[in-house]
Design a protein around this motif. Structure first.
Motif, short mmCIF file in Angstrom:
data_model
loop_
_atom_site.label_atom_id
_atom_site.label_comp_id
_atom_site.label_asym_id
_atom_site.label_seq_id
_atom_site.Cartn_x
_atom_site.Cartn_y
_atom_site.Cartn_z
N ALA A 125 0.10 -9.23 15.64
CA ALA A 125 0.89 -9.94 16.42
C ALA A 125 2.44 -9.84 15.84
N GLY A 126 3.48 -9.27 16.23
CA GLY A 126 4.82 -9.36 15.25
C GLY A 126 4.86 -8.21 14.54
N CYS A 127 3.87 -7.54 14.16
CA CYS A 127 4.69 -6.20 13.39
C CYS A 127 5.49 -5.20 14.73
N ILE A 128 5.96 -3.57 14.92
CA ILE A 128 6.70 -2.94 15.23
C ILE A 128 6.79 -1.96 14.59
N GLY A 129 6.86 -0.99 15.09
CA GLY A 129 6.43 0.54 15.17
C GLY A 129 4.66 1.03 14.83
N SER A 130 4.33 1.83 13.94
CA SER A 130 3.74 2.38 14.02
C SER A 130 3.23 2.51 12.15
N VAL A 131 2.33 2.35 11.69
CA VAL A 131 1.76 3.27 10.76
C VAL A 131 1.87 4.94 11.09
N MET A 132 1.95 5.84 9.76
CA MET A 132 2.21 7.22 9.65
C MET A 132 0.59 7.56 9.33
N PRO A 133 0.65 9.02 9.57
CA PRO A 133 -0.67 9.85 9.22
C PRO A 133 -0.38 10.56 7.85
N PRO A 134 -1.77 10.28 7.64
CA PRO A 134 -1.35 10.83 6.28
C PRO A 134 -0.58 11.47 5.92
N PRO A 135 0.30 11.97 4.71
CA PRO A 135 1.62 12.95 4.44
C PRO A 135 0.75 14.24 3.87
N PRO A 136 1.16 14.91 4.07
CA PRO A 136 0.85 16.42 3.54
C PRO A 136 0.12 15.74 1.94
N GLY A 137 -0.76 16.52 1.65
CA GLY A 137 -1.35 16.23 -0.42
C GLY A 137 -2.11 14.87 0.66
N MET A 138 -2.78 14.59 1.17
CA MET A 138 -3.03 12.83 1.19
C MET A 138 -4.12 12.95 2.85
N SER A 139 -5.05 12.58 2.18
CA SER A 139 -6.52 11.70 3.30
C SER A 139 -6.47 10.73 3.60
N ALA A 140 -7.16 9.68 4.89
CA ALA A 140 -7.45 8.59 4.61
C ALA A 140 -8.60 8.43 3.90
N ALA A 141 -8.19 6.96 3.55
CA ALA A 141 -9.97 6.67 2.53
C ALA A 141 -10.13 5.07 2.73
N GLU B 222 1.08 -4.52 8.83
CA GLU B 222 0.23 -3.64 9.33
C GLU B 222 -0.21 -2.26 8.67
N GLY B 223 -1.46 -1.66 8.02
CA GLY B 223 -1.34 -0.45 7.10
C GLY B 223 -2.48 0.51 7.13
N ALA B 224 -2.83 1.12 6.35
CA ALA B 224 -3.94 2.16 6.16
C ALA B 224 -3.92 2.48 4.90
N VAL B 225 -4.90 3.24 4.03
CA VAL B 225 -4.92 3.34 2.71
C VAL B 225 -4.98 5.18 2.75
N TYR B 226 -4.35 5.96 2.49
CA TYR B 226 -4.57 7.15 1.78
C TYR B 226 -4.72 6.93 0.30
N GLN B 227 -5.64 8.32 -0.24
CA GLN B 227 -6.16 9.42 -1.31
C GLN B 227 -4.78 10.39 -1.26
N GLN B 228 -4.56 10.42 -2.81
CA GLN B 228 -3.46 11.22 -3.14
C GLN B 228 -4.80 13.10 -3.56
N ASP B 229 -5.13 13.49 -2.96
CA ASP B 229 -5.66 14.91 -2.84
C ASP B 229 -5.57 15.42 -4.16
N ALA B 230 -6.72 16.25 -5.03
CA ALA B 230 -6.26 16.81 -6.29
C ALA B 230 -5.95 18.13 -6.05
N GLY B 231 -4.66 18.38 -6.65
CA GLY B 231 -4.39 19.86 -6.74
C GLY B 231 -3.05 20.03 -6.15
#
Length: 184
Positions: free
Chosen positions: A29-45, A65-74
């Motif tokens: 409730a009250g949140c607006i917009g949407s959580v962006m997908p993982p940017p290049p070089g990151m994956s959902a975690a 609201e949010g999501a957790v992303y992990q930086q990919d090696a390399g």
């Protein structure tokens, strides 16, 4: 008659289950917009504890609201932080962006729900996330800034980097990006 009622009840429950399974979960409730997908070089975690650190109560800032992303090696993932150069210890704080910050200060402050008492927002640092770093990403929560004006929830995505101390930084290869907003 009992068998007919039983069939009607089963049919009704089946329709309800079908309807519920086809609807996406509701936003907070009250949140607006949407959580962006993982940017290049990151994956959902999955890291509920990290997400809980980043999500704030209404009026307290943080993520709505949010999501957790992990930086990919390399891969190199850049993050930017606008900070208060009168507080040197705040340079490597926890709130960052994947996008290079744009001024003026009042606009940036409103888009990211940053109270004036929290930071002057007068300097920028650019860093890379360390390989394997986990961050929370999401839309902004409201901020109560009395005596200054309050900020409502924001659709702008923010990046929570759980930097805990100079020895516990999840960023590296940092460069001073100069004053904010940049001179024109």
């Amino acid at each position: 008659m009992t068998a007919l009622l039983r069939r009607a009840a089963i049919a009704s429950l089946s329709l309800i289950l079908i309807a519920c399974s086809s609807n996406p979960p509701a936003k907070m409730a009250g949140c607006i917009g949407s959580v962006m997908p993982p940017p290049p070089g990151m994956s959902a975690a999955q890291n509920p504890a990290l997400l809980a650190q980043a999500v704030g109560a209404p009026g307290k800032g943080g993520l709505c609201e949010g999501a957790v992303y992990q930086q990919d090696a390399g891969t190199a993932v850049l993050v930017y932080r606008v900070w208060d150069d009168s507080k040197p210890s705040s340079q490597m704080g926890r709130w960052w962006s994947f996008s290079q910050p744009q001024g003026p200060v009042a606009q940036y402050r409103a888009e990211n729900a940053i109270c004036p008492s929290w930071s002057q927002l007068n300097h920028v640092v650019r860093c890379q996330l360390k390989a394997g770093a986990q961050v929370a990403v999401g839309t902004g929560q409201s901020a109560a800034c009395a005596p200054d004006p309050d900020y409502p929830p924001s659709p702008v995505n923010q990046v929570y980097v759980p930097n805990s101390s100079p020895d516990g930084l999840l960023v590296e290869n940092c460069q001073d990006a100069g004053s904010f907003p940049p001179a024109q």
